[in-house]
Design an enzyme around this catalytic site. Structure first.
Site, PDB file in Angstrom:
ATOM      1  N   THR A   1     -10.531 -11.361  -9.861  1.00  0.00           N
ATOM      2  CA  THR A   1     -10.476 -12.746  -9.375  1.00  0.00           C
ATOM      3  C   THR A   1      -9.029 -13.214  -9.195  1.00  0.00           C
ATOM      4  O   THR A   1      -8.701 -13.861  -8.203  1.00  0.00           O
ATOM      5  CB  THR A   1     -11.198 -13.678 -10.377  1.00  0.00           C
ATOM      6  OG1 THR A   1     -12.506 -13.154 -10.620  1.00  0.00           O
ATOM      7  CG2 THR A   1     -11.297 -15.084  -9.856  1.00  0.00           C
TER       8      THR A   1
ATOM      9  N   PHE B   1     -11.705 -26.433 -12.371  1.00  0.00           N
ATOM     10  CA  PHE B   1     -11.166 -26.123 -11.039  1.00  0.00           C
ATOM     11  C   PHE B   1     -12.147 -26.435  -9.912  1.00  0.00           C
ATOM     12  O   PHE B   1     -11.839 -26.201  -8.740  1.00  0.00           O
ATOM     13  CB  PHE B   1     -10.738 -24.649 -10.964  1.00  0.00           C
ATOM     14  CG  PHE B   1     -11.840 -23.652 -11.267  1.00  0.00           C
ATOM     15  CD1 PHE B   1     -12.774 -23.304 -10.308  1.00  0.00           C
ATOM     16  CD2 PHE B   1     -11.939 -23.073 -12.526  1.00  0.00           C
ATOM     17  CE1 PHE B   1     -13.789 -22.398 -10.582  1.00  0.00           C
ATOM     18  CE2 PHE B   1     -12.950 -22.148 -12.811  1.00  0.00           C
ATOM     19  CZ  PHE B   1     -13.877 -21.818 -11.830  1.00  0.00           C
TER      20      PHE B   1
ATOM     21  N   HIS C   1     -14.596 -13.510  -1.233  1.00  0.00           N
ATOM     22  CA  HIS C   1     -15.651 -13.624  -2.249  1.00  0.00           C
ATOM     23  C   HIS C   1     -16.610 -12.453  -2.100  1.00  0.00           C
ATOM     24  O   HIS C   1     -16.869 -11.997  -0.978  1.00  0.00           O
ATOM     25  CB  HIS C   1     -16.440 -14.925  -2.024  1.00  0.00           C
ATOM     26  CG  HIS C   1     -17.756 -14.956  -2.762  1.00  0.00           C
ATOM     27  ND1 HIS C   1     -17.854 -15.351  -4.075  1.00  0.00           N
ATOM     28  CD2 HIS C   1     -19.009 -14.585  -2.367  1.00  0.00           C
ATOM     29  CE1 HIS C   1     -19.133 -15.235  -4.459  1.00  0.00           C
ATOM     30  NE2 HIS C   1     -19.852 -14.777  -3.446  1.00  0.00           N
TER      31      HIS C   1
ATOM     32  N   ARG D   1     -17.369  -5.256  -4.857  1.00  0.00           N
ATOM     33  CA  ARG D   1     -16.554  -5.872  -5.915  1.00  0.00           C
ATOM     34  C   ARG D   1     -15.350  -5.002  -6.238  1.00  0.00           C
ATOM     35  O   ARG D   1     -14.268  -5.515  -6.550  1.00  0.00           O
ATOM     36  CB  ARG D   1     -17.389  -6.097  -7.183  1.00  0.00           C
ATOM     37  CG  ARG D   1     -18.460  -7.170  -7.060  1.00  0.00           C
ATOM     38  CD  ARG D   1     -17.933  -8.574  -7.076  1.00  0.00           C
ATOM     39  NE  ARG D   1     -17.386  -8.976  -8.352  1.00  0.00           N
ATOM     40  CZ  ARG D   1     -17.094 -10.239  -8.668  1.00  0.00           C
ATOM     41  NH1 ARG D   1     -17.300 -11.223  -7.784  1.00  0.00           N
ATOM     42  NH2 ARG D   1     -16.589 -10.540  -9.833  1.00  0.00           N
TER      43      ARG D   1
ATOM     44  N   ARG E   1      -7.839  -8.358  -2.753  1.00  0.00           N
ATOM     45  CA  ARG E   1      -7.149  -9.508  -3.346  1.00  0.00           C
ATOM     46  C   ARG E   1      -5.692  -9.169  -3.675  1.00  0.00           C
ATOM     47  O   ARG E   1      -4.800 -10.021  -3.530  1.00  0.00           O
ATOM     48  CB  ARG E   1      -7.915 -10.017  -4.566  1.00  0.00           C
ATOM     49  CG  ARG E   1      -9.142 -10.858  -4.144  1.00  0.00           C
ATOM     50  CD  ARG E   1     -10.032 -11.132  -5.309  1.00  0.00           C
ATOM     51  NE  ARG E   1     -11.045 -12.161  -5.019  1.00  0.00           N
ATOM     52  CZ  ARG E   1     -12.112 -12.362  -5.773  1.00  0.00           C
ATOM     53  NH1 ARG E   1     -12.327 -11.611  -6.852  1.00  0.00           N
ATOM     54  NH2 ARG E   1     -12.986 -13.302  -5.463  1.00  0.00           N
TER      55      ARG E   1
ATOM     56  N   GLU F   1     -27.229 -15.729  -2.244  1.00  0.00           N
ATOM     57  CA  GLU F   1     -26.107 -16.104  -1.375  1.00  0.00           C
ATOM     58  C   GLU F   1     -26.369 -15.716   0.089  1.00  0.00           C
ATOM     59  O   GLU F   1     -26.012 -16.478   0.994  1.00  0.00           O
ATOM     60  CB  GLU F   1     -24.824 -15.448  -1.904  1.00  0.00           C
ATOM     61  CG  GLU F   1     -24.415 -16.038  -3.245  1.00  0.00           C
ATOM     62  CD  GLU F   1     -23.268 -15.318  -3.927  1.00  0.00           C
ATOM     63  OE1 GLU F   1     -22.905 -15.751  -5.045  1.00  0.00           O
ATOM     64  OE2 GLU F   1     -22.723 -14.329  -3.359  1.00  0.00           O
TER      65      GLU F   1
ATOM     66  N   LYS G   1     -12.200 -16.099   2.906  1.00  0.00           N
ATOM     67  CA  LYS G   1     -11.940 -17.502   2.593  1.00  0.00           C
ATOM     68  C   LYS G   1     -10.880 -18.107   3.541  1.00  0.00           C
ATOM     69  O   LYS G   1     -10.203 -17.377   4.270  1.00  0.00           O
ATOM     70  CB  LYS G   1     -11.508 -17.604   1.118  1.00  0.00           C
ATOM     71  CG  LYS G   1     -12.614 -17.182   0.138  1.00  0.00           C
ATOM     72  CD  LYS G   1     -12.194 -17.428  -1.304  1.00  0.00           C
ATOM     73  CE  LYS G   1     -13.289 -17.037  -2.286  1.00  0.00           C
ATOM     74  NZ  LYS G   1     -12.895 -17.319  -3.705  1.00  0.00           N
TER      75      LYS G   1
ATOM     76  N   ASN H   1      -7.864 -16.912  -3.213  1.00  0.00           N
ATOM     77  CA  ASN H   1      -7.902 -15.461  -3.465  1.00  0.00           C
ATOM     78  C   ASN H   1      -8.609 -14.660  -2.368  1.00  0.00           C
ATOM     79  O   ASN H   1      -9.187 -13.614  -2.625  1.00  0.00           O
ATOM     80  CB  ASN H   1      -8.463 -15.169  -4.866  1.00  0.00           C
ATOM     81  CG  ASN H   1      -9.872 -15.663  -5.056  1.00  0.00           C
ATOM     82  OD1 ASN H   1     -10.475 -16.203  -4.134  1.00  0.00           O
ATOM     83  ND2 ASN H   1     -10.420 -15.453  -6.242  1.00  0.00           N
TER      84      ASN H   1
ATOM     85  N   TYR I   1     -21.152 -23.219  -4.797  1.00  0.00           N
ATOM     86  CA  TYR I   1     -20.472 -23.000  -6.080  1.00  0.00           C
ATOM     87  C   TYR I   1     -21.071 -23.863  -7.200  1.00  0.00           C
ATOM     88  O   TYR I   1     -20.383 -24.151  -8.172  1.00  0.00           O
ATOM     89  CB  TYR I   1     -18.971 -23.274  -5.932  1.00  0.00           C
ATOM     90  CG  TYR I   1     -18.206 -22.130  -5.276  1.00  0.00           C
ATOM     91  CD1 TYR I   1     -18.110 -20.891  -5.912  1.00  0.00           C
ATOM     92  CD2 TYR I   1     -17.575 -22.284  -4.058  1.00  0.00           C
ATOM     93  CE1 TYR I   1     -17.411 -19.837  -5.340  1.00  0.00           C
ATOM     94  CE2 TYR I   1     -16.871 -21.222  -3.468  1.00  0.00           C
ATOM     95  CZ  TYR I   1     -16.796 -20.011  -4.125  1.00  0.00           C
ATOM     96  OH  TYR I   1     -16.098 -18.968  -3.562  1.00  0.00           O
TER      97      TYR I   1
HETATM   98  N1  UDP Z   1     -11.415 -19.988  -9.442  1.00  0.00           N
HETATM   99  C1  UDP Z   1     -10.309 -20.806  -9.493  1.00  0.00           C
HETATM  100  N2  UDP Z   1      -9.643 -20.922 -10.703  1.00  0.00           N
HETATM  101  C2  UDP Z   1     -10.037 -20.243 -11.811  1.00  0.00           C
HETATM  102  C3  UDP Z   1     -11.169 -19.415 -11.737  1.00  0.00           C
HETATM  103  C4  UDP Z   1     -11.840 -19.298 -10.531  1.00  0.00           C
HETATM  104  O1  UDP Z   1      -9.934 -21.415  -8.504  1.00  0.00           O
HETATM  105  O2  UDP Z   1      -9.392 -20.394 -12.869  1.00  0.00           O
HETATM  106  C5  UDP Z   1     -12.121 -19.872  -8.154  1.00  0.00           C
HETATM  107  C6  UDP Z   1     -11.722 -18.599  -7.415  1.00  0.00           C
HETATM  108  O3  UDP Z   1     -11.640 -18.915  -6.030  1.00  0.00           O
HETATM  109  C7  UDP Z   1     -12.894 -17.677  -7.693  1.00  0.00           C
HETATM  110  C8  UDP Z   1     -14.063 -18.670  -7.717  1.00  0.00           C
HETATM  111  O4  UDP Z   1     -13.528 -19.820  -8.360  1.00  0.00           O
HETATM  112  O5  UDP Z   1     -13.008 -16.686  -6.693  1.00  0.00           O
HETATM  113  C9  UDP Z   1     -15.290 -18.205  -8.462  1.00  0.00           C
HETATM  114  O6  UDP Z   1     -14.923 -17.778  -9.741  1.00  0.00           O
HETATM  115  P1  UDP Z   1     -15.560 -16.484 -10.392  1.00  0.00           P
HETATM  116  O7  UDP Z   1     -15.161 -16.473 -11.832  1.00  0.00           O
HETATM  117  O8  UDP Z   1     -17.013 -16.436 -10.065  1.00  0.00           O
HETATM  118  O9  UDP Z   1     -14.768 -15.283  -9.680  1.00  0.00           O
HETATM  119  P2  UDP Z   1     -15.160 -14.247  -8.541  1.00  0.00           P
HETATM  120  O10 UDP Z   1     -16.599 -13.839  -8.746  1.00  0.00           O
HETATM  121  O11 UDP Z   1     -14.924 -14.940  -7.227  1.00  0.00           O
HETATM  122  O12 UDP Z   1     -14.201 -13.090  -8.737  1.00  0.00           O
END
Ligand code: UDP
Length: 143
Positions: A93, A59, A117, A87, A104, A128, A11, A114, A51
């Site tokens: 996250t 958010f 992805h 993952r 992360r 994707e 990112k 973070n 997204y």
């Molecule tokens: N995100 C955020 N605030 C939150 C939750 C998620 O900014 O409270 C963003 C964060 O960048 C995250 C992305 O939204 O990586 C997608 O969220 P997801 O729950 O799918 O998490 P991921 O799969 O990326 O761990």
């Protein structure tokens, strides 16, 4: 064990901090092979489309603004159980909750910025990968 493909983004925060190589090293050390890679600067439309499943979340606007704030690296990773393996090295996250030694935990500042992805399922990975790469851009290893 199944050989899978998964999708990864480094990112804008991690690209800005010059951490591309360090994160690529994590992929390769984990046995994940980079079979496609490019740098792009997402448009608003591209970020919103990627997204889309989060479009109703509070958010969403901030996430799109962040993801368009600078260039990103997108890559396809291949390996045994690649979706889960990726993952696992990515971590939770929220970097504050991410296990020690994960990408992360080591490279991210906050849940909104973070560092990286990773697809959360094989179905997401297929969608994707196709969002960013044509079939011709994938380069499976021949040696
Ligand atoms: N995100 C955020 N605030 C939150 C939750 C998620 O900014 O409270 C963003 C964060 O960048 C995250 C992305 O939204 O990586 C997608 O969220 P997801 O729950 O799918 O998490 P991921 O799969 O990326 O761990």
């Amino acid at each position: 064990m199944a050989i899978e493909r998964t999708f990864s983004i480094i990112k804008p925060d991690a690209v800005a901090k010059n951490n591309i190589g360090a994160i690529y090293n994590r992929f390769e050390t984990a046995g994940l092979k980079i079979i496609a890679s490019k740098m792009i600067h997402l448009s608003q439309e591209q970020a919103e489309g990627f997204y889309a499943e989060h479009s109703e979340r509070p958010f969403f606007g901030a996430l799109v603004a962040f993801m368009t704030s600078g260039p990103i690296m997108v890559q396809v990773l291949e390996g045994e159980n690649a979706v889960l393996a990726h993952r696992e090295i990515l971590g939770a996250t929220n970097p504050a909750e991410a296990a020690e030694g994960t990408i992360r935990a080591d490279f991210a500042e906050s849940i909104d910025e973070n560092a990286a992805h990773g697809s959360d399922s094989l179905a997401s990975a297929e969608r994707e990968v196709a969002y960013f790469f044509s079939a011709e851009e994938l380069c499976p290893r021949t040696r």
